[in-house]
Design a protein around this motif. Structure first.
Motif, mmCIF file in Angstrom:
data_model
loop_
_atom_site.group_PDB
_atom_site.id
_atom_site.type_symbol
_atom_site.label_atom_id
_atom_site.label_comp_id
_atom_site.label_asym_id
_atom_site.label_seq_id
_atom_site.Cartn_x
_atom_site.Cartn_y
_atom_site.Cartn_z
ATOM 1 N N GLY A 1 10.995 104.336 46.151
ATOM 2 C CA GLY A 1 11.544 103.909 44.873
ATOM 3 C C GLY A 1 10.643 102.989 44.071
ATOM 4 O O GLY A 1 9.632 102.461 44.537
ATOM 5 N N GLU B 1 21.183 100.635 41.242
ATOM 6 C CA GLU B 1 20.567 101.781 40.569
ATOM 7 C C GLU B 1 19.363 102.256 41.382
ATOM 8 O O GLU B 1 18.504 101.461 41.746
ATOM 9 C CB GLU B 1 20.117 101.416 39.162
ATOM 10 C CG GLU B 1 21.197 100.843 38.268
ATOM 11 C CD GLU B 1 22.275 101.835 37.878
ATOM 12 O OE1 GLU B 1 22.078 103.047 38.095
ATOM 13 O OE2 GLU B 1 23.307 101.389 37.346
ATOM 14 N N TYR B 2 19.334 103.557 41.671
ATOM 15 C CA TYR B 2 18.157 104.160 42.270
ATOM 16 C C TYR B 2 17.276 104.719 41.161
ATOM 17 O O TYR B 2 17.731 105.519 40.342
ATOM 18 C CB TYR B 2 18.535 105.282 43.237
ATOM 19 C CG TYR B 2 17.371 106.188 43.596
ATOM 20 C CD1 TYR B 2 16.221 105.669 44.191
ATOM 21 C CD2 TYR B 2 17.411 107.559 43.336
ATOM 22 C CE1 TYR B 2 15.148 106.490 44.515
ATOM 23 C CE2 TYR B 2 16.348 108.395 43.660
ATOM 24 C CZ TYR B 2 15.217 107.855 44.249
ATOM 25 O OH TYR B 2 14.154 108.665 44.568
ATOM 26 N N ALA C 1 14.746 100.293 49.523
ATOM 27 C CA ALA C 1 14.045 100.066 48.264
ATOM 28 C C ALA C 1 14.162 98.617 47.846
ATOM 29 O O ALA C 1 15.069 97.898 48.296
ATOM 30 C CB ALA C 1 14.626 100.973 47.178
ATOM 31 N N LEU D 1 15.209 95.862 45.216
ATOM 32 C CA LEU D 1 16.177 95.698 44.132
ATOM 33 C C LEU D 1 16.272 94.220 43.793
ATOM 34 O O LEU D 1 15.956 93.355 44.614
ATOM 35 C CB LEU D 1 17.556 96.212 44.550
ATOM 36 C CG LEU D 1 17.663 97.671 45.009
ATOM 37 C CD1 LEU D 1 19.031 97.936 45.611
ATOM 38 C CD2 LEU D 1 17.381 98.628 43.858
ATOM 39 N N ILE E 1 19.408 102.112 50.847
ATOM 40 C CA ILE E 1 20.154 102.646 49.701
ATOM 41 C C ILE E 1 20.673 104.067 49.918
ATOM 42 O O ILE E 1 21.489 104.547 49.135
ATOM 43 C CB ILE E 1 19.320 102.606 48.410
ATOM 44 C CG1 ILE E 1 18.110 103.539 48.514
ATOM 45 C CG2 ILE E 1 18.889 101.177 48.085
ATOM 46 C CD1 ILE E 1 17.438 103.800 47.178
ATOM 47 N N LEU F 1 23.112 108.935 48.289
ATOM 48 C CA LEU F 1 23.020 107.505 48.019
ATOM 49 C C LEU F 1 24.236 106.787 48.575
ATOM 50 O O LEU F 1 25.345 107.336 48.619
ATOM 51 C CB LEU F 1 22.927 107.259 46.510
ATOM 52 C CG LEU F 1 21.599 107.613 45.849
ATOM 53 C CD1 LEU F 1 21.766 107.663 44.335
ATOM 54 C CD2 LEU F 1 20.515 106.606 46.233
ATOM 55 N N ALA G 1 24.453 98.870 48.470
ATOM 56 C CA ALA G 1 23.187 98.675 49.171
ATOM 57 C C ALA G 1 23.362 97.707 50.332
ATOM 58 O O ALA G 1 24.189 96.797 50.289
ATOM 59 C CB ALA G 1 22.132 98.143 48.206
#
Length: 275
Positions: free
Chosen positions: A25, A44-45, A136, A138, A149, A206, A210
């Motif tokens: 990501g 948000e990815y 990822a 974030l 995630i 997803l 998270a």
């Protein structure tokens, strides 16, 4: 999400299906700011920017809508950089820049090269039924961290290294939604010949929230470390599936592969439900 114990960790004599976590990501090296995580754990990815603009990938920053706020990636990010050797991109060029959507959580596919800090050598050790998970970077209003995630179940492992020409094209076409296949479709050739592609199946996608895995609490360092809770509960060990058990305060390098000595079923039970 259930609380685990050391009894969840598989012994060396009982090594079955594997769980591998890969860092993926957009992050601070290629986007400003980082993708957001919200107070309730939703996030948000956003994939990394593509380095080959000839890709057949249709998604760009201007048409990538966020899941939890009424905006697009083009409106959210101030600038992007496809690689560390290139200049930062802004404005219209940012809007129309394609993603390297890897992983693709809709098609459940991921690929990476073996050389040049790629994770392909780790990916090659996966087998059908294993779990490939993803973490990822974030950030909310506080400090940035790393979070699990999403994940999917491994269905097929495709190693392109020993194939060329028509056979390589056939193998890439078997995974038409993979980012490396989209590069091939757009430019007629592969950027890397040593790519390993993992095609997945359900359960996968997803996460609804998270799961934080990093801390900064070792000797006041600003570097990432695995949290004690995550390293213990998920039975995280060295960066190789045959490696030694990881220290609970092990440094977490840049998108390092992490192996978890728990079954796929226990991994799924310990992570938030899928979206």
């Amino acid at each position: 999400m259930s609380k685990g114990s050391v009894d969840d960790c598989m012994s060396e004599e009982n090594q079955g299906s594997k769980v591998l976590l890969i860092g993926i990501g957009a992050d601070g090296t290629n986007t400003k700011p980082l993708p957001p995580i919200y107070d309730d754990g939703t996030f948000e990815y956003v994939p990394i920017p593509e380095t080959q603009t000839g890709t057949a990938e249709p998604m760009t920053y201007v048409n990538w809508g966020f899941a939890y706020q009424d905006t697009t990636a083009a409106s959210y990010f101030r600038r992007i950089r496809p690689s560390k050797d290139e200049e930062w991109i802004q404005g219209d060029e940012l809007d129309n820049h394609p993603f390297h959507r890897d992983p693709n959580f809709e098609a459940l596919t991921f690929g990476d090269k073996k050389g040049d800090n790629g994770t392909g050598r780790a990916l090659k050790k996966l087998r059908q039924g294993d779990v490939l998970g993803f973490y990822a970077g974030l950030q909310n209003e506080g400090r940035k961290h790393r979070y699990v995630i999403g994940h999917f179940t491994v269905n097929n492992v495709i190693d392109l290294e020993h194939h060329r020409g028509e056979r390589q094209a056939e193998l890439l076409n078997e995974s038409p939604n993979n980012a490396h296949s989209l590069r091939f479709q757009g430019e007629g050739e592969s950027k890397h010949d040593d790519v390993v592609i993992i095609d997945g199946t359900d359960p996968g996608g997803l996460l609804s929230r998270a799961l934080q895995i990093s801390s900064y609490d070792r000797f006041g360092s600003s570097q990432y470390y695995l949290t004690d809770d995550f390293a213990g509960e998920f039975c995280v060990r060295g960066h190789d599936p045959d490696g030694a058990e990881k220290d609970n305060k092990e440094w977490l390098g840049f998108k390092d592969p992490l192996w978890c000595d728990i079954t796929p079923e226990k991994f799924r039970s310990k992570t938030p439900e899928l979206r």
